[in-house]
Design a protein around this motif. Structure first.
Motif, PDB file in Angstrom:
ATOM      1  N   VAL A 137      56.940  39.074  43.367  1.00  0.00           N
ATOM      2  CA  VAL A 137      55.931  38.903  44.413  1.00  0.00           C
ATOM      3  C   VAL A 137      55.635  40.326  44.991  1.00  0.00           C
ATOM      4  CG1 VAL A 137      55.314  37.954  46.629  1.00  0.00           C
ATOM      5  CG2 VAL A 137      56.474  36.439  44.733  1.00  0.00           C
ATOM      6  N   GLU A 142      52.587  38.617  38.519  1.00  0.00           N
ATOM      7  CA  GLU A 142      53.148  37.079  38.376  1.00  0.00           C
ATOM      8  C   GLU A 142      54.568  36.791  38.155  1.00  0.00           C
ATOM      9  OE1 GLU A 142      49.957  34.102  37.159  1.00  0.00           O
ATOM     10  OE2 GLU A 142      49.305  35.933  35.820  1.00  0.00           O
ATOM     11  N   PRO A 143      54.992  35.937  38.788  1.00  0.00           N
ATOM     12  CA  PRO A 143      56.457  35.828  38.785  1.00  0.00           C
ATOM     13  C   PRO A 143      56.941  35.158  37.509  1.00  0.00           C
ATOM     14  CG  PRO A 143      55.607  34.776  41.005  1.00  0.00           C
ATOM     15  CD  PRO A 143      54.450  35.195  40.216  1.00  0.00           C
TER      16      PRO A 143
ATOM     17  N   MET B  31      38.146  39.442  54.403  1.00  0.00           N
ATOM     18  CA  MET B  31      38.701  38.334  54.919  1.00  0.00           C
ATOM     19  C   MET B  31      37.920  37.889  56.255  1.00  0.00           C
ATOM     20  SD  MET B  31      42.944  38.821  54.592  1.00  0.00           S
ATOM     21  CE  MET B  31      43.623  38.807  52.889  1.00  0.00           C
ATOM     22  N   ASP B  32      38.152  36.573  56.494  1.00  0.00           N
ATOM     23  CA  ASP B  32      37.517  36.235  57.675  1.00  0.00           C
ATOM     24  C   ASP B  32      38.372  36.277  59.028  1.00  0.00           C
ATOM     25  OD1 ASP B  32      39.414  34.022  57.959  1.00  0.00           O
ATOM     26  OD2 ASP B  32      37.840  32.565  57.194  1.00  0.00           O
ATOM     27  N   PHE B  34      39.951  34.428  60.912  1.00  0.00           N
ATOM     28  CA  PHE B  34      41.543  33.964  60.972  1.00  0.00           C
ATOM     29  C   PHE B  34      42.244  34.990  60.132  1.00  0.00           C
ATOM     30  CE2 PHE B  34      44.825  31.358  59.036  1.00  0.00           C
ATOM     31  CZ  PHE B  34      45.505  31.186  60.163  1.00  0.00           C
ATOM     32  N   GLY B  35      41.731  35.204  58.878  1.00  0.00           N
ATOM     33  CA  GLY B  35      42.423  36.177  58.054  1.00  0.00           C
ATOM     34  C   GLY B  35      42.847  37.568  58.659  1.00  0.00           C
ATOM     35  N   ASN B 140      47.652  40.949  48.919  1.00  0.00           N
ATOM     36  CA  ASN B 140      47.847  40.947  47.475  1.00  0.00           C
ATOM     37  C   ASN B 140      47.367  42.671  47.156  1.00  0.00           C
ATOM     38  OD1 ASN B 140      48.076  39.869  44.834  1.00  0.00           O
ATOM     39  ND2 ASN B 140      45.978  39.095  44.690  1.00  0.00           N
TER      40      ASN B 140
ATOM     41  N   ARG C  29      47.346  28.795  36.548  1.00  0.00           N
ATOM     42  CA  ARG C  29      47.828  30.133  36.579  1.00  0.00           C
ATOM     43  C   ARG C  29      49.022  29.899  35.168  1.00  0.00           C
ATOM     44  NH1 ARG C  29      45.339  33.968  39.812  1.00  0.00           N
ATOM     45  NH2 ARG C  29      46.929  35.121  39.563  1.00  0.00           N
ATOM     46  N   LEU C 133      49.589  29.330  52.333  1.00  0.00           N
ATOM     47  CA  LEU C 133      49.424  30.861  52.236  1.00  0.00           C
ATOM     48  C   LEU C 133      50.672  31.104  51.154  1.00  0.00           C
ATOM     49  CD1 LEU C 133      48.201  33.445  53.363  1.00  0.00           C
ATOM     50  CD2 LEU C 133      49.951  33.290  55.009  1.00  0.00           C
ATOM     51  N   VAL C 137      50.010  33.411  47.892  1.00  0.00           N
ATOM     52  CA  VAL C 137      50.945  34.579  47.301  1.00  0.00           C
ATOM     53  C   VAL C 137      51.912  34.656  46.355  1.00  0.00           C
ATOM     54  CG1 VAL C 137      52.667  36.160  48.698  1.00  0.00           C
ATOM     55  CG2 VAL C 137      50.824  35.201  49.829  1.00  0.00           C
ATOM     56  N   VAL C 138      52.501  33.774  46.121  1.00  0.00           N
ATOM     57  CA  VAL C 138      53.490  33.471  44.901  1.00  0.00           C
ATOM     58  C   VAL C 138      52.531  33.281  43.824  1.00  0.00           C
ATOM     59  CG1 VAL C 138      55.310  31.955  43.761  1.00  0.00           C
ATOM     60  CG2 VAL C 138      55.267  32.499  46.467  1.00  0.00           C
ATOM     61  N   ASN C 140      49.960  34.830  43.151  1.00  0.00           N
ATOM     62  CA  ASN C 140      49.424  36.276  42.908  1.00  0.00           C
ATOM     63  C   ASN C 140      48.129  36.038  42.876  1.00  0.00           C
ATOM     64  OD1 ASN C 140      49.593  38.880  42.784  1.00  0.00           O
ATOM     65  ND2 ASN C 140      49.642  38.863  40.679  1.00  0.00           N
ATOM     66  N   ARG C 141      47.199  35.232  43.905  1.00  0.00           N
ATOM     67  CA  ARG C 141      46.051  35.220  44.302  1.00  0.00           C
ATOM     68  C   ARG C 141      45.903  35.551  45.551  1.00  0.00           C
ATOM     69  NH1 ARG C 141      44.170  28.856  43.200  1.00  0.00           N
ATOM     70  NH2 ARG C 141      45.039  28.286  45.316  1.00  0.00           N
ATOM     71  N   GLU C 142      44.598  36.036  45.959  1.00  0.00           N
ATOM     72  CA  GLU C 142      44.195  36.144  47.339  1.00  0.00           C
ATOM     73  C   GLU C 142      44.362  34.998  48.026  1.00  0.00           C
ATOM     74  OE1 GLU C 142      41.770  39.753  48.626  1.00  0.00           O
ATOM     75  OE2 GLU C 142      40.691  39.271  46.520  1.00  0.00           O
ATOM     76  N   PRO C 143      44.925  34.760  49.194  1.00  0.00           N
ATOM     77  CA  PRO C 143      44.842  33.623  49.896  1.00  0.00           C
ATOM     78  C   PRO C 143      43.693  33.060  50.250  1.00  0.00           C
ATOM     79  CG  PRO C 143      46.839  35.284  50.911  1.00  0.00           C
ATOM     80  CD  PRO C 143      45.676  36.093  49.777  1.00  0.00           C
ATOM     81  N   VAL C 145      43.177  30.932  52.312  1.00  0.00           N
ATOM     82  CA  VAL C 145      42.844  30.140  53.892  1.00  0.00           C
ATOM     83  C   VAL C 145      42.587  31.708  54.690  1.00  0.00           C
ATOM     84  CG1 VAL C 145      45.363  30.758  54.192  1.00  0.00           C
ATOM     85  CG2 VAL C 145      44.346  28.965  55.711  1.00  0.00           C
ATOM     86  N   LEU C 146      42.630  32.607  54.238  1.00  0.00           N
ATOM     87  CA  LEU C 146      42.227  33.840  55.012  1.00  0.00           C
ATOM     88  C   LEU C 146      41.044  34.458  54.711  1.00  0.00           C
ATOM     89  CD1 LEU C 146      45.742  35.999  54.372  1.00  0.00           C
ATOM     90  CD2 LEU C 146      45.099  34.529  56.158  1.00  0.00           C
TER      91      LEU C 146
END
Lengths: 202, 202, 202
Positions: A137, A142-143, B31-32, B34-35, B140, C29, C133, C137-138, C140-143, C145-146
């Protein structure tokens, strides 16, 4: 050599080999010396650290900072010799032994605290594999542990064998050895015959 | 102004400047609001939070939630003015001062708890740099702190100076000042002369 | 059905639905079975786990390992049926209900421990959104939620309503219901009318 000393020795080797894997990953991502050492720390101590935080136990290396030195040494070795380290085939087997050992020590720590099967298996698996996940990470790749190969499953299997044997009248040392052997055999078979877990049909 | 008040004031400034760095990174990733605020929190309080979790101390902002307000304010400022913030050169120096300060306060916290050199240096470095690492992982992108520049090394150096001086008969305040100055000078030299750590030959 | 039983039941549903979201992300993924189950765990229990670590409370699933089984079950369902799960529209509403529930239970936990508004709101938001979130992250994509949507904001809003009502002479159950309704309504409105938070002008 007493059993305890043997375990300590094996734990040191496992830490070092796991650190090598992080250091090599950092070198491949063109990181500098600090990055290489940081990425060596993650697989070497990350899993056990998360286990201790989750169990609300003192983080193991606070009382044993030698572990940090060994992890840093693994990073330095990867820094100066990433390619030979990466090509050195026996390391896969040392890594498998580290995986098996950490799975059993992690499971044993939860077991000693009185937790039941789900927590024992989870802690064994987290101790053995979470550091490698963190490594990937942070390296922004990618893990691998989530995609390929029987790796975490071997840790889970070893923790399960340990847990089953620890219910039996066998001694703790035998339960330990059984769990270790179980994880190592499954991981070894996965290396030799390239076993993988099923993937969903996309 | 008493020393304690000065430290508190400096800590607030450092938190705000670190929050700006997270907020700007979030704006750059589209990001927005919140981000942007979340990414402002990570460098501002992430390092100290991890330090406290690892040391099993109460997380510092639980008893001092003003820190959270300052971090959020840094996010809002980055949200409305990312480009001017990013172009404002003196911020690099404020960031360097924040780095130096957090390195010493992190080291001092471990020192007060009675830990030896490895843990003191590790906690200084983690406090100063781990939040920035989290920022990059969550955004990321590849963590800059692991690739470029003398940054974490300056934190480690400051923590080392602090630790050495705290063994001497000097007062705690002088050890603190020495560690701070050491980290700031090394980081400053790295900014001015573009020093970097060695990288492995690939 | 008593209120407590209803809450427990709702909590189980929320955990399962959140786990589905992680499992589906993992399938997308191309992860294997272990990866799918790991990514199911992160949104299902990640937020509450971080909340408990930060508050120095025992991690909630240590005393309630059924949660882990439910999360794993969500992963398995996603593994065998990712596409139908992903296309099943009512799940967005179950996810919204899970978000609202976790926001209020997270806030209530901090409130019971005696913390003030900033920590109560932060813990509500972390409990509801941090697992998602981590999932991103794990993976490996942009979160997400943000970046998109009113999601975390709905959690924050629900925690705020809960906190305000808990200051009033209303019973805890009513404060709980009010916070839940507030988060659900805001999230629902965002789903129906595609509301988003403002983004900075780049």
């Amino acid at each position: 050599m007493s059993l305890e000393l043997l375990l300590l020795f094996a734990d040191r080797i496992g830490t070092f080999v796991f650190a090598l894997s992080g250091g090599v990953a950092a070198v491949r991502r063109d990181m500098d010396l600090f990055g290489v050492i940081t990425l060596a720390f993650l697989p070497a101590v990350g899993g056990g650290t998360l286990r201790d935080l989750l169990l609300d136990e003192p983080v193991f290396w606070l009382a044993d900072p030698w572990v940090l030195g060994i992890a840093a040494a693994g990073g330095v070795v990867a820094f100066v010799a990433a390619t030979p380290v990466d090509n050195f085939k026996p390391l896969r087997w040392a890594d498998a032994a580290g995986l098996a050992l950490f799975a059993v020590t992690g499971a044993a720590k939860a077991q000693e605290l009185g937790y039941g099967m789900p927590i024992v298996l989870l802690m064994g698996t987290i101790t053995a594999t979470f550091g490698g996940l963190l490594r990937d990470v942070v390296a922004n790749r990618e893990p691998l542990v989530l995609k390929e190969d029987i790796y975490a499953t071997a840790a889970l299997f070893g923790a399960l064998i340990y847990w089953l044997l620890s219910l039996s009248p066998l001694t703790e040392a035998l339960a330990f050895a059984g769990g270790f052997a179980g994880a190592l055999l499954l991981r070894g078979a996965a290396i030799v015959w390239k076993w993988s877990l099923p993937k969903p049909r996309a």
